[in-house]
Every structure is written in structure tokens, then in C-alpha cells.
Scaffold this active site. Sequence first.
Site, PDB file in Angstrom:
ATOM      1  CG  ASP A 220      46.066  28.564  31.746  1.00  0.00           C
ATOM      2  OD1 ASP A 220      46.488  29.768  31.013  1.00  0.00           O
ATOM      3  OD2 ASP A 220      47.064  28.363  32.418  1.00  0.00           O
TER       4      ASP A 220
ATOM      5  CG  ASN B 207      49.832  30.766  28.924  1.00  0.00           C
ATOM      6  OD1 ASN B 207      49.266  30.851  29.825  1.00  0.00           O
ATOM      7  ND2 ASN B 207      50.721  31.523  28.547  1.00  0.00           N
TER       8      ASN B 207
ATOM      9  CD  GLU C   4      34.436  51.017  42.089  1.00  0.00           C
ATOM     10  OE1 GLU C   4      34.120  49.703  42.338  1.00  0.00           O
ATOM     11  OE2 GLU C   4      35.503  51.233  41.680  1.00  0.00           O
TER      12      GLU C   4
ATOM     13  CG  ASP D  66      39.163  51.717  39.866  1.00  0.00           C
ATOM     14  OD1 ASP D  66      38.323  50.276  40.055  1.00  0.00           O
ATOM     15  OD2 ASP D  66      39.709  51.631  40.296  1.00  0.00           O
TER      16      ASP D  66
ATOM     17  CG  HIS E 147      36.123  42.663  40.452  1.00  0.00           C
ATOM     18  ND1 HIS E 147      34.994  43.614  39.557  1.00  0.00           N
ATOM     19  CD2 HIS E 147      36.696  43.555  40.806  1.00  0.00           C
ATOM     20  CE1 HIS E 147      35.650  45.107  39.745  1.00  0.00           C
ATOM     21  NE2 HIS E 147      36.484  44.773  40.536  1.00  0.00           N
ATOM     22  CG  ASP E 148      36.103  45.328  43.963  1.00  0.00           C
ATOM     23  OD1 ASP E 148      36.429  44.636  43.944  1.00  0.00           O
ATOM     24  OD2 ASP E 148      35.675  46.143  43.354  1.00  0.00           O
TER      25      ASP E 148
ATOM     26  CG  ASP F 194      37.939  47.838  35.594  1.00  0.00           C
ATOM     27  OD1 ASP F 194      37.995  49.680  36.178  1.00  0.00           O
ATOM     28  OD2 ASP F 194      37.912  47.491  35.666  1.00  0.00           O
TER      29      ASP F 194
ATOM     30  CG  ASP G 277      46.001  33.463  28.531  1.00  0.00           C
ATOM     31  OD1 ASP G 277      44.897  33.067  27.323  1.00  0.00           O
ATOM     32  OD2 ASP G 277      46.369  32.320  29.027  1.00  0.00           O
TER      33      ASP G 277
ATOM     34  CG  ASP H 234      50.337  31.206  32.874  1.00  0.00           C
ATOM     35  OD1 ASP H 234      49.193  30.731  32.534  1.00  0.00           O
ATOM     36  OD2 ASP H 234      50.549  32.279  32.312  1.00  0.00           O
TER      37      ASP H 234
END
Length: 559
Positions: free
Chosen positions: A22, A24, A255, A201, A329-330, A99, A30, A26
Amino acid sequence: ENKPAWWKEAIVYQIYPRSFQDSNEDGIGDLRGIISRLDYVKSLGVNVIWLNPICASPNDDNGYDISDYRQIMGDFGTMEDFDLLLKEIHARNMRLVLDLVVNHSSDEHPWFREARTSRSNAYYSYYHWWPVEQGRPPLRLSFFDEKGDAWRYNPRTKSYYLHYFSRKQPDLNWENPKVRQEMYAMMKFWLEKGIDGFRMDSISYISKDIDFPEIDQTQYPGIFEYYAQGPRLHEYLHEMNRTVWSKYDIMTVGEGSGETADQLALFVEPDREELNMLYGFGPAQVRNTTKPDSPYTGIPYSLIALKKMFTLWDQAVGKGWPSIYLGNHDQPRMLSRFGNDSAEYREISAKMLATFLLTMRGTPYWYAGDEIGMSNIKFKCIEDYNDINTKNLYKQIEEKGGNISAFLEEQKQIARDNARTPFQWDKSLYAGFSAVKPWLKVNPDYGQVNVEVQEKAPLSVLNYFRKLVKIRQSYTTLIYGKYVLLDPANKKVYAYLREKEREKFLITLNFSPKTAYITPGMDLRKARMILSNYEERKEKNVCRRIKLRPYEANIWKWE
Ligand code: ISL
Ligand code: CA
């Protein structure tokens, strides 16, 4: 013989942008955050970065629901940030793969907002519909819907729209040539910016049998395998290749959700002019064959099944090229699933798995954080989760009056959020990921498991990973050489040869927490160990039988 290509020699480093850095304050990772960490990525020796979706999205499924294909998601920054990111990646001699999510859009995409207003709207045929006058639509299951139904009624058009994923991810109608043209123009938009390829994807699902027949569930018990057999899938892939991809020096990886090994060559054999690689679902599907009723993927898994699967896919690729991974990530963290995340074995087994991924034939896809041995966070309650998949399954079980605590136990092993926790840079509050509370909890092990600590420790997982990358890059045999599985029935050891011309390697991996033995069945007197995950190994040379300590991994090379 496989012709050399940059994407065959590459090591792909997958970054989940929400969770990397991150910039900034939040609490959300990013693009500027990624830019600030590029020197770290470069220091690993990897050379391709694959980013999960970064386009404008209401984030029902963390960017896999795109509302504008030519804008950057507000959370992640601006198009200027993107241009800078690409420039900085190229300046470091690395490449960028994005992606590409074209099976579905967001329901907030202008196309769908239009489409759902009336049947005569020009965009209506951009999506798949079932008119109410034809009665109930035929059974189609959704991966993410809380009711499990892939049809959702839209009152204004008196029809149901199709969504294989959540109801906020309506499936695009690839039968419509206009949809395909829009997509090709969009791909060119990004390729003209200079990106180096696409990870596509759910690409196996883009073609549908638009008569929507009843599915024979005895033939397709999972239904999802049926989705991956669309009648025009290969025609579309070939068309995309000819119209767009072949005009650029890029890598394309699909994929391969729902695809079986016997389909693999159809996607990747070069003369078919479709994809460079297909990212199969083998690792996620490996089960313990002694406990075939294991309800979800991979808990527990059997090493015999894992070996069989990788060997089968290596052969099935034909004249194409394999893709190699154990997590993304899955999936849960590979360390927790295929290694051992206990304090005793965490480091040694993380190194063992790295040895595996970087000595296989094919392009390795490395998931960020695995190089420091990040593990499953194992959330205790549903409120900790962010993922729509876990949340909607929870609702389903709640509604059916199912066993919630068994479900939560299972999610500790398999939930996607296990792999989406913030990257662990240092031991400061929030692990150096952000100065404020992150969107998803940081794994409490970050005090020991972080980059800062491991940079300073010569024997850390991180530094071992770097060593391995160098070894892979110094011997093309480890990239192109033939893969030969040894002792397939060995329950603890995964051992194989990699050989090309006169160069020959033996890789011996103990996947268990016990002492194990392997007898490769060949004269080993001239084989010398060039790498081990144990600090010291007395016998650098062995004769016939190799003894391996818990999770020991070795690379042997014939002189
Ligand atoms: O979700 C599945 C089973 O529950 C898979 O078989 C599914 O097809 C696969 O995970 C597709 O994943 C990709 O598309 C999804 C997205 O949520 C995933 O993150 C992405 O990798 C929808 O776009
Ligand atoms: Ca941010």
C-alpha cells in the site's frame, strides 16, 4: 525438441495487487506500491510479473468483475501509475503479463447496464439469456452464487441471465461477433501499451452450447467439466491468436479450469496456433486416493497422486510447453497444503517445495510470498473473511442447516483468503504492507516470517530461493531437459531426472516429516550434490541408495 523462447525460460512471479504494498495509507495495495518494491522483485531473479486484475471494478470478486476494461481500478491508482509501472518493469529487464477477464464482465459494466433494460437493446445480445416464456431454465450451477444457481431473473427483460460466477459477473456472449471484436480491440489497447502477455481468466468457459440443453450429470458429475467443453472454444482461441496475439512477441497462458490432461495438447501444440501454455487445475485436484471421499480439493493429498498428475501433464503437453505451480490466489498457501507450516518444518519444507517448482520442465508460476514461506492464516470466524466464495458457501450452508463449524474448519485449509493476506515485508505493525489497518488481516507469524529478517539470514528461505533461481538459469537442462519420474510408488519421496544430451540431473525430494529412502536404480558414484536445503550433508556422493531427512531436498549432477 523444444525451441527456445523467452517465456519458456522465464520464472513468472504472481502478484496479487491488493495485498502486495500500500502506498497511500488506505490499507489496500496499489500500483505505486508495486513500483516501490520492484527492486525486491528484481533481486529474486524472476523475470516476468503477472498481476491479478487491475481494471475498474466494483470488486464483488476482487477485480474479476470488470466495469471498464480500459481504466485502472480506483483503489489501485491511475493510468499514469500503470504506464510508470510498465516502464519501471521494462527498465529492469523484466516483463509484465496482465490478467484478462473476458468470460464475464461486471453487471455494472455499461454493456450490461444497457443490456438489462430491454430485449431490443443493442447490448442485450452481448450476454446469455433465457426468456421466461420458455419456462424454467435448464440446470446450470454457479461457482459463487449463494443459492448455487447460475441463472438470475431480470424483471425488465422478463428473462434470466447466465452467470457461472457471482450474479455480479454475467457471462459474455462470445457467439456475438461484436463481443469478440470489442475484446480484440481491448487486447490491442493493452498490447500497444507494450505489455508482454496475458493470463486468461476462465478462458475454458467462454464458449457455450447456446441451445442450453439439459446436462447429462452422469457424464459430467461436476457440471464444470461440461462448461469447459464449449463447442467453439478452440475456434475462438485460434481466432484470437490469428487476429491479435500472433502480431506481438508475447506470452499467452490460459487458465485451464475444468480441462483434463487429454485436452491439453489441443490448446498448446504450436501448429494449432492457440495458446503458449495452459495452466491446468491438477494441483488443486490432487486428492488422497486412500480417502476418496475427501470433500474438497487437496486435504489431505497423496504424494503418489501428485507425482502421477505432474507426470501425466508433462506427457500430455505433446509438442507444447508445461506450466508448473503449486499455489496461487485461488488456492491455500502451498506451504500449508503440500509442505508443513509447523515451526519445526516450515523453513525446510518451504525450501523443498521451491526446489521442486524450479527444477521441473515447464514455466514455473511463483506466487508472491512463497519465497519467504508465508502460510495459511486459518481464520477462526466468518467475519474475518473477505472472499465472496467463502461467504456465499457459508450462506448456503447456513440456509441448508449444514454443519457450520465443520465448514469453517475446512476453510482454514482451503479458503482463498489464506493466500491473499498482506505481504510480509518487516516486523513493524501491519508488516510494512501499510501504515493503516489492511483490508485483510496480516498473518500473525509476520514477526519471524518477513523479508527484512530473511534478507539478513544467509540460510533463509528467501536466500535459498535466490540460489535456486540462479541454478535454474545456469543450466538449460533444468528448463528444457527431459523429465523422467523415478520410483513412482514411493510414498514419501518425489525423485526424477532431468536430462539433455550429456547433461544429467537427479532431484530427490522428501515430501514427508520422516526419514525416507530412495533407490534411483542407477549408478550414482559420479553424481555430485550441487544443492541441498540442509546446511550440511555428509555424503556429497552416494552409491545406490539415498537417505533423506525430513523434507530434505537435493539436486545431484553427473560430472
Ligand atoms: O471456482 C472454481 C471452483 O469453485 C474454479 O473451478 C474456477 O473456475 C476457477 O477458480 C476460475 O478462477 C478464476 O476466475 C474467477 C476468479 O474468482 C478467480 O480468482 C480466477 O482465478 C472468476 O473470474
Ligand atoms: Ca493504497
